[in-house]
Design a protein around this motif. Structure first.
Motif, PDB file in Angstrom:
ATOM      1  N   ALA A 133      23.980  49.507  26.976  1.00  0.00           N
ATOM      2  CA  ALA A 133      24.827  50.441  26.231  1.00  0.00           C
ATOM      3  C   ALA A 133      26.283  49.992  26.250  1.00  0.00           C
ATOM      4  CB  ALA A 133      24.698  51.847  26.815  1.00  0.00           C
ATOM      5  N   ALA A 134      26.734  49.478  27.404  1.00  0.00           N
ATOM      6  CA  ALA A 134      28.111  48.996  27.504  1.00  0.00           C
ATOM      7  C   ALA A 134      28.334  47.781  26.599  1.00  0.00           C
ATOM      8  CB  ALA A 134      28.445  48.652  28.954  1.00  0.00           C
ATOM      9  N   VAL A 135      27.424  46.821  26.654  1.00  0.00           N
ATOM     10  CA  VAL A 135      27.552  45.614  25.826  1.00  0.00           C
ATOM     11  C   VAL A 135      27.522  45.977  24.344  1.00  0.00           C
ATOM     12  CG1 VAL A 135      26.420  43.449  25.185  1.00  0.00           C
ATOM     13  CG2 VAL A 135      26.616  44.090  27.600  1.00  0.00           C
ATOM     14  N   ASP A 136      26.637  46.899  23.974  1.00  0.00           N
ATOM     15  CA  ASP A 136      26.533  47.312  22.574  1.00  0.00           C
ATOM     16  C   ASP A 136      27.818  47.950  22.059  1.00  0.00           C
ATOM     17  OD1 ASP A 136      23.961  46.383  22.452  1.00  0.00           O
ATOM     18  OD2 ASP A 136      23.011  48.356  22.628  1.00  0.00           O
ATOM     19  N   ARG A 137      28.639  48.450  22.968  1.00  0.00           N
ATOM     20  CA  ARG A 137      29.901  49.094  22.581  1.00  0.00           C
ATOM     21  C   ARG A 137      31.080  48.147  22.715  1.00  0.00           C
ATOM     22  NH1 ARG A 137      26.105  52.320  23.665  1.00  0.00           N
ATOM     23  NH2 ARG A 137      25.990  54.461  22.853  1.00  0.00           N
ATOM     24  N   GLY A 138      30.807  46.881  22.882  1.00  0.00           N
ATOM     25  CA  GLY A 138      31.868  45.883  22.878  1.00  0.00           C
ATOM     26  C   GLY A 138      32.530  45.617  24.206  1.00  0.00           C
ATOM     27  N   VAL A 139      31.963  46.152  25.287  1.00  0.00           N
ATOM     28  CA  VAL A 139      32.538  45.903  26.615  1.00  0.00           C
ATOM     29  C   VAL A 139      32.329  44.445  26.997  1.00  0.00           C
ATOM     30  CG1 VAL A 139      32.360  46.472  29.066  1.00  0.00           C
ATOM     31  CG2 VAL A 139      32.210  48.294  27.346  1.00  0.00           C
ATOM     32  N   ARG A 140      33.404  43.779  27.435  1.00  0.00           N
ATOM     33  CA  ARG A 140      33.317  42.399  27.919  1.00  0.00           C
ATOM     34  C   ARG A 140      33.081  42.401  29.419  1.00  0.00           C
ATOM     35  NH1 ARG A 140      38.741  39.935  26.793  1.00  0.00           N
ATOM     36  NH2 ARG A 140      39.494  42.102  26.817  1.00  0.00           N
ATOM     37  N   ILE A 141      32.293  41.449  29.890  1.00  0.00           N
ATOM     38  CA  ILE A 141      31.941  41.405  31.309  1.00  0.00           C
ATOM     39  C   ILE A 141      32.241  40.020  31.868  1.00  0.00           C
ATOM     40  CG2 ILE A 141      30.117  41.747  33.016  1.00  0.00           C
ATOM     41  CD1 ILE A 141      28.626  43.352  30.796  1.00  0.00           C
ATOM     42  N   MET A 142      33.024  39.959  32.921  1.00  0.00           N
ATOM     43  CA  MET A 142      33.284  38.726  33.648  1.00  0.00           C
ATOM     44  C   MET A 142      32.545  38.790  34.976  1.00  0.00           C
ATOM     45  SD  MET A 142      37.357  38.123  32.899  1.00  0.00           S
ATOM     46  CE  MET A 142      37.441  36.862  34.176  1.00  0.00           C
ATOM     47  N   ARG A 143      31.466  38.023  35.082  1.00  0.00           N
ATOM     48  CA  ARG A 143      30.649  38.014  36.287  1.00  0.00           C
ATOM     49  C   ARG A 143      31.120  36.914  37.232  1.00  0.00           C
ATOM     50  NH1 ARG A 143      26.172  41.107  34.274  1.00  0.00           N
ATOM     51  NH2 ARG A 143      26.135  41.031  31.985  1.00  0.00           N
ATOM     52  N   GLN A 144      30.638  36.961  38.467  1.00  0.00           N
ATOM     53  CA  GLN A 144      31.055  36.003  39.498  1.00  0.00           C
ATOM     54  C   GLN A 144      32.589  35.941  39.573  1.00  0.00           C
ATOM     55  OE1 GLN A 144      27.894  35.286  37.913  1.00  0.00           O
ATOM     56  NE2 GLN A 144      27.273  36.008  39.949  1.00  0.00           N
ATOM     57  N   THR A 145      33.193  37.128  39.515  1.00  0.00           N
ATOM     58  CA  THR A 145      34.653  37.260  39.524  1.00  0.00           C
ATOM     59  C   THR A 145      35.045  38.299  40.570  1.00  0.00           C
ATOM     60  OG1 THR A 145      34.761  36.717  37.162  1.00  0.00           O
ATOM     61  CG2 THR A 145      36.693  37.781  38.143  1.00  0.00           C
ATOM     62  N   THR A 146      35.808  37.872  41.564  1.00  0.00           N
ATOM     63  CA  THR A 146      36.166  38.738  42.685  1.00  0.00           C
ATOM     64  C   THR A 146      37.601  39.214  42.557  1.00  0.00           C
ATOM     65  OG1 THR A 146      34.671  37.484  44.117  1.00  0.00           O
ATOM     66  CG2 THR A 146      36.288  38.889  45.200  1.00  0.00           C
ATOM     67  N   ALA A 147      37.793  40.528  42.521  1.00  0.00           N
ATOM     68  CA  ALA A 147      39.143  41.097  42.488  1.00  0.00           C
ATOM     69  C   ALA A 147      39.780  40.935  43.864  1.00  0.00           C
ATOM     70  CB  ALA A 147      39.081  42.560  42.091  1.00  0.00           C
ATOM     71  N   GLN A 148      41.011  40.408  43.888  1.00  0.00           N
ATOM     72  CA  GLN A 148      41.680  40.156  45.168  1.00  0.00           C
ATOM     73  C   GLN A 148      42.843  41.099  45.444  1.00  0.00           C
ATOM     74  OE1 GLN A 148      42.415  35.797  44.838  1.00  0.00           O
ATOM     75  NE2 GLN A 148      40.968  35.690  46.551  1.00  0.00           N
ATOM     76  N   ARG A 149      43.640  41.389  44.437  1.00  0.00           N
ATOM     77  CA  ARG A 149      44.747  42.325  44.640  1.00  0.00           C
ATOM     78  C   ARG A 149      45.175  42.886  43.289  1.00  0.00           C
ATOM     79  NH1 ARG A 149      46.802  37.210  45.201  1.00  0.00           N
ATOM     80  NH2 ARG A 149      48.598  36.657  43.894  1.00  0.00           N
ATOM     81  N   LEU A 150      45.810  44.042  43.354  1.00  0.00           N
ATOM     82  CA  LEU A 150      46.313  44.683  42.149  1.00  0.00           C
ATOM     83  C   LEU A 150      47.719  44.210  41.839  1.00  0.00           C
ATOM     84  CD1 LEU A 150      45.100  48.343  42.847  1.00  0.00           C
ATOM     85  CD2 LEU A 150      44.046  46.664  41.312  1.00  0.00           C
ATOM     86  N   VAL A 151      48.038  44.200  40.560  1.00  0.00           N
ATOM     87  CA  VAL A 151      49.380  43.835  40.096  1.00  0.00           C
ATOM     88  C   VAL A 151      50.097  45.116  39.675  1.00  0.00           C
ATOM     89  CG1 VAL A 151      50.716  42.517  38.411  1.00  0.00           C
ATOM     90  CG2 VAL A 151      48.546  41.601  39.283  1.00  0.00           C
ATOM     91  N   THR A 152      51.343  45.275  40.113  1.00  0.00           N
ATOM     92  CA  THR A 152      52.125  46.451  39.736  1.00  0.00           C
ATOM     93  C   THR A 152      53.450  46.022  39.123  1.00  0.00           C
ATOM     94  OG1 THR A 152      53.112  46.593  41.949  1.00  0.00           O
ATOM     95  CG2 THR A 152      51.127  47.890  41.545  1.00  0.00           C
ATOM     96  N   ASP A 153      54.016  46.898  38.276  1.00  0.00           N
ATOM     97  CA  ASP A 153      55.326  46.609  37.695  1.00  0.00           C
ATOM     98  C   ASP A 153      56.417  47.181  38.607  1.00  0.00           C
ATOM     99  OD1 ASP A 153      55.550  49.343  37.232  1.00  0.00           O
ATOM    100  OD2 ASP A 153      55.195  49.205  35.070  1.00  0.00           O
TER     101      ASP A 153
END
Length: 496
Positions: free
Chosen positions: A160-180
């Motif tokens: 359902a997510a893919v059918d709605r145009g959601v992009r998926i980056m697999r094998q990708t580890t979030a390390q830290r958030l970026v703030t302004d």
């Protein structure tokens, strides 16, 4: 790389957040350390829902949102406000219909006996302690598929997510958030794998999920290999998020350091989740000042059924004192055993009860439940012709017990046992605004641009868990965050 909404984690909460945001017109990018699914895909696929679902109506079950609320209020306590719980119950039937609209199948066949998980003949059951309270109704809606059907639930949400145009980056580890400079979250720094390292990482991740879930030593070895691949071959990238970041990266049951710090009593349980349930999502929020709560709350399940005949027995400690009503949900039994009795307990049954339980095994159990009965009726059982002799053989004090000889005492203590594991998952996380899912600081202010859902956040099940309540909360909180980040996007656009 640029996206509108960035979702970190791709289990049920992440998928539902991505679907809602995409349906509202947002450009959505999902980041997942492995290949998607998370603990959802390993689960039984049970969604706690009531108040008059289509399946309840078809089965002839009468239920109302008020009756659902009256029961859940006992389980939820102060995890969320009464207003949030009311909203959850009022929306429950529509939530299940929303899942069906996304392709998730449910069915109306009611399980006629008490069980920890129904066989493929039944998909609606009493999944908690409902029968101990007024106006009980079966509310455990198991995804209609063979075996443990969490994988099917996630596959349908992923599609359902893919059918709605959601992009998926697999094998990708979030390390830290970026703030302004104003503290608004504007992106995520990640490490991404591509090519052969990504394929190998994917393969090892699947092994770590199953069979690694049941063999902790194998999982630890696989995790070391996975970490080496990530450290040696990962490329650091920054993903910018124009509209916001939603953290849906699961709990921390796979992080032994956090478990020792926050829930040391639960060291003997079987961590139910993937290696991605390492607390990284909670850490991402905490590092920029987000508040946490309920981190010491863990659900640990000690089921003695099926077979349902065993509920006629008596659960006692070594002094012969009753531990817990066996009609309570397995997590309530596990909680009582761990917090009040050092994880020890014995099930006392008489001869006819044991014989009836053995007769029920073929019709009431799945393959993994049959493994459990093999252990309980084998090496864990001691039988004697009298209660005095049984007490002498086991060292357990046995008081008055009405029954017919021979008598059996079954050791149901919580141990590191493949034959009779005690699955567990963490329930606490980041504190969020209950109306929007925005992450809050300790003084109650929202962290601009940051949301959390599922087991990354404090939610409906953060005090007490019954089967299906975590997945239901993942759907509820994931959809909430997805809707509100998209609404905030529209609001900023209108202001410009």
């Amino acid at each position: 790389m640029l996206a509108g909404v960035v979702v970190v984690g791709f289990g049920a909460a992440g998928a539902c957040a991505a679907i809602e945001a995409a349906e509202a017109g947002a450009d959505v990018l999902v980041l997942d350390r492995f290949d998607g699914g998370g603990a959802t895909a390993l689960s039984g696929g049970v969604v706690y829902a009531g108040g008059g679902t289509a399946q309840q109506a078809k089965a002839g079950i009468t239920d109302t949102p008020d009756a659902m609320y009256d029961y859940l209020a006992h389980e939820v306590g102060d995890a969320v406000t009464a207003q949030t719980l009311l909203a959850f119950c009022d929306d429950s039937a529509d939530m299940l219909a929303w899942l069906e609209d996304k392709g998730v199948p449910f069915a109306a066949s009611v399980c006629p006996y008490k069980t920890s998980y129904p066989t493929d003949r039944h998909y609606l059951y009493y999944s908690g302690s409902e029968t101990l309270y007024d106006k009980p109704a079966p509310r455990g809606h198991r995804t209609a598929g063979r075996g443990t059907s969490g994988k099917l639930l996630f596959q349908r949400l992923e599609r359902a997510a893919v059918d709605r145009g959601v992009r998926i980056m697999r094998q990708t580890t979030a390390q830290r958030l970026v703030t302004d400079p104003n503290g608004r979250v504007t992106g995520v720094v990640c490490r991404q794998l591509t090519g052969f390292p990504a394929r190998l990482h994917k393969f090892l991740g699947k092994l770590a999920a199953k069979p690694g879930l049941y063999v902790p030593a194998l999982r630890r070895r696989l995790h070391r290999s996975i970490r080496r691949i990530e450290n040696r071959h990962g490329t650091e990238i920054t993903v910018s998020a124009r509209d916001g970041v939603i953290l849906c990266a699961g709990g921390f049951v796979a992080n032994p350091v956090m478990m020792r710090e926050h829930a040391p009593a639960y060291r003997r349980g079987l961590p139910l989740g993937t290696l991605g349930d390492d607390g990284s999502g909670i850490r991402l929020g905490s590092e920029i000042g987000a508040a946490t709560a309920k981190l010491d709350h863990v659900s640990a399940w000690r089921f003695v059924t099926p077979p349902s005949a065993l509920m006629e027995g008596r659960l006692i400690n070594e002094r012969g004192e009753e531990i817990c009503d066996l009609h309570r949900y397995g997590a309530a039994v596990g909680h009582a055993m761990i917090t009040e009795h050092g994880g020890k307990g014995w099930l006392l049954v008489d001869g006819p009860t044991l014989a009836e339980a053995k007769r029920q095994i073929p019709g009431q159990t799945t393959w993994f439940q049959r493994l459990q009965t093999h252990y309980l009726f084998g090496r864990a059982r001691t039988t004697a012709p009298t209660l005095a002799e049984l007490s002498r053989r086991t060292g357990v004090t046995i008081g008055d017990f009405a029954g017919t000889a021979p008598f059996s005492l079954i050791d149901v203590s919580i141990k590191r046992s493949i034959g009779y594991p005690c699955p567990m998952l963490t329930l606490g996380g980041l504190v969020v605004d209950e109306g929007s899912g925005e992450v809050l600081t300790a003084d109650g202010h929202a962290v601009a641009g940051l949301y959390a859902a599922g087991r990354n956040a404090v939610g409906i099940c953060s005090n007490s868990y019954v089967s299906g309540l975590s997945l239901a909360d993942c759907v509820y909180s994931g959809r909430r965050a997805g809707r509100h980040v998209a609404a905030a996007r529209r609001s900023r656009g209108a202001q410009r």
